[in-house]
Design a protein around this motif. Sequence first.
Motif, PDB file in Angstrom:
ATOM      1  N   LEU A 104      38.660  32.739  36.372  1.00 24.82           N
ATOM      2  CA  LEU A 104      38.858  33.054  37.787  1.00 24.82           C
ATOM      3  C   LEU A 104      37.589  32.837  38.606  1.00 24.82           C
ATOM      4  O   LEU A 104      37.639  32.144  39.632  1.00 24.82           O
ATOM      5  CB  LEU A 104      39.388  34.478  37.961  1.00 24.82           C
ATOM      6  CG  LEU A 104      39.668  34.905  39.397  1.00 24.82           C
ATOM      7  CD1 LEU A 104      40.708  33.986  40.033  1.00 24.82           C
ATOM      8  CD2 LEU A 104      40.149  36.345  39.429  1.00 24.82           C
ATOM      9  N   LEU A 163      46.877  39.675  36.982  1.00 22.08           N
ATOM     10  CA  LEU A 163      46.865  40.135  38.366  1.00 22.08           C
ATOM     11  C   LEU A 163      47.779  41.353  38.506  1.00 22.08           C
ATOM     12  O   LEU A 163      48.739  41.515  37.747  1.00 22.08           O
ATOM     13  CB  LEU A 163      47.344  39.029  39.312  1.00 22.08           C
ATOM     14  CG  LEU A 163      46.498  37.754  39.377  1.00 22.08           C
ATOM     15  CD1 LEU A 163      47.157  36.746  40.309  1.00 22.08           C
ATOM     16  CD2 LEU A 163      45.089  38.060  39.834  1.00 22.08           C
ATOM     17  N   ILE A 195      40.315  38.461  44.437  1.00 18.64           N
ATOM     18  CA  ILE A 195      41.490  37.741  44.947  1.00 18.64           C
ATOM     19  C   ILE A 195      41.609  37.955  46.455  1.00 18.64           C
ATOM     20  O   ILE A 195      41.737  37.000  47.227  1.00 18.64           O
ATOM     21  CB  ILE A 195      42.785  38.223  44.245  1.00 18.64           C
ATOM     22  CG1 ILE A 195      42.706  37.976  42.743  1.00 18.64           C
ATOM     23  CG2 ILE A 195      44.010  37.578  44.855  1.00 18.64           C
ATOM     24  CD1 ILE A 195      42.779  36.540  42.344  1.00 18.64           C
ATOM     25  N   GLU A 213      49.420  42.039  43.908  1.00 18.56           N
ATOM     26  CA  GLU A 213      48.722  40.785  44.168  1.00 18.56           C
ATOM     27  C   GLU A 213      49.684  39.607  44.014  1.00 18.56           C
ATOM     28  O   GLU A 213      49.690  38.699  44.857  1.00 18.56           O
ATOM     29  CB  GLU A 213      47.530  40.618  43.211  1.00 18.56           C
ATOM     30  CG  GLU A 213      46.365  41.518  43.538  1.00 18.56           C
ATOM     31  CD  GLU A 213      45.246  41.437  42.521  1.00 18.56           C
ATOM     32  OE1 GLU A 213      44.079  41.542  42.939  1.00 18.56           O
ATOM     33  OE2 GLU A 213      45.542  41.272  41.320  1.00 18.56           O
ATOM     34  N   LEU A 239      45.960  30.446  41.986  1.00 19.65           N
ATOM     35  CA  LEU A 239      45.757  31.875  41.732  1.00 19.65           C
ATOM     36  C   LEU A 239      47.035  32.518  41.206  1.00 19.65           C
ATOM     37  O   LEU A 239      46.993  33.419  40.372  1.00 19.65           O
ATOM     38  CB  LEU A 239      45.319  32.605  43.003  1.00 19.65           C
ATOM     39  CG  LEU A 239      43.899  32.365  43.495  1.00 19.65           C
ATOM     40  CD1 LEU A 239      43.659  33.181  44.759  1.00 19.65           C
ATOM     41  CD2 LEU A 239      42.874  32.728  42.429  1.00 19.65           C
ATOM     42  N   ILE A 265      50.646  37.123  47.006  1.00 21.07           N
ATOM     43  CA  ILE A 265      50.414  35.691  46.824  1.00 21.07           C
ATOM     44  C   ILE A 265      51.704  34.906  47.069  1.00 21.07           C
ATOM     45  O   ILE A 265      51.692  33.870  47.751  1.00 21.07           O
ATOM     46  CB  ILE A 265      49.843  35.409  45.413  1.00 21.07           C
ATOM     47  CG1 ILE A 265      48.383  35.864  45.348  1.00 21.07           C
ATOM     48  CG2 ILE A 265      49.962  33.941  45.045  1.00 21.07           C
ATOM     49  CD1 ILE A 265      47.782  35.857  43.953  1.00 21.07           C
TER      50      ILE A 265
END
Length: 197
Positions: A7, A94, A168, A98, A88, A102
């Motif tokens: 990441l 995650l 993130i 998140e 991502l 996303i």
Amino acid sequence: MAYHYTLPLLLLSLSLWCIPGNSNTTAPVAATSFIRAKCLTTTYPSVCIQSLSAYGKTIQKSPKQLAQTALSVSLNRTQSTRVFVTKLNKFRGLKSREYAAIRDCLEVMSDSVDRLSNSIQELKNLGRASGPGWFWHISNVQTWVSAALTDASTCADGFAGRALNGRIKWSIKTRMTNVAQVTSNALALINQFAGKY
């Protein structure tokens, strides 16, 4: 365990997307002055100058070409950000919020890409229009770019709150801020161009 190393590397490598290329490094002085003068009337003048100065040879002193180029920059930044967010979304580890944020962001980013693409085409169609037809085309552009600007805010808002703190949130909000700035500047330059008629 690989997630912890992958990441940060992805975030670092994709952070270089906003560095302008040297496509027109020898832009005429008159074009550079024109771009600077027009950019000073936008909401984010330094971002405007930085993102458009490399295209001086293309823009010259044309308000329409300036608006067209600003739209292209906005589209390119939006597409790059969508690619980043898509990558991502494939990471494991995650939080469920998140992932949800996303996915929502990807949906509005796709809408933005469509709206900005349509705006570029509509601005090209202005050359064949006159009278009421001209105003109809420019009104479409203004409406779609305004909606794309709202999309950028919607994506960033999806990462609000303490539950989504971390890399993130920071990386997406940073990119969405830049997308919103170049899109806001494009809208300002379109409005300037429209105001001349």
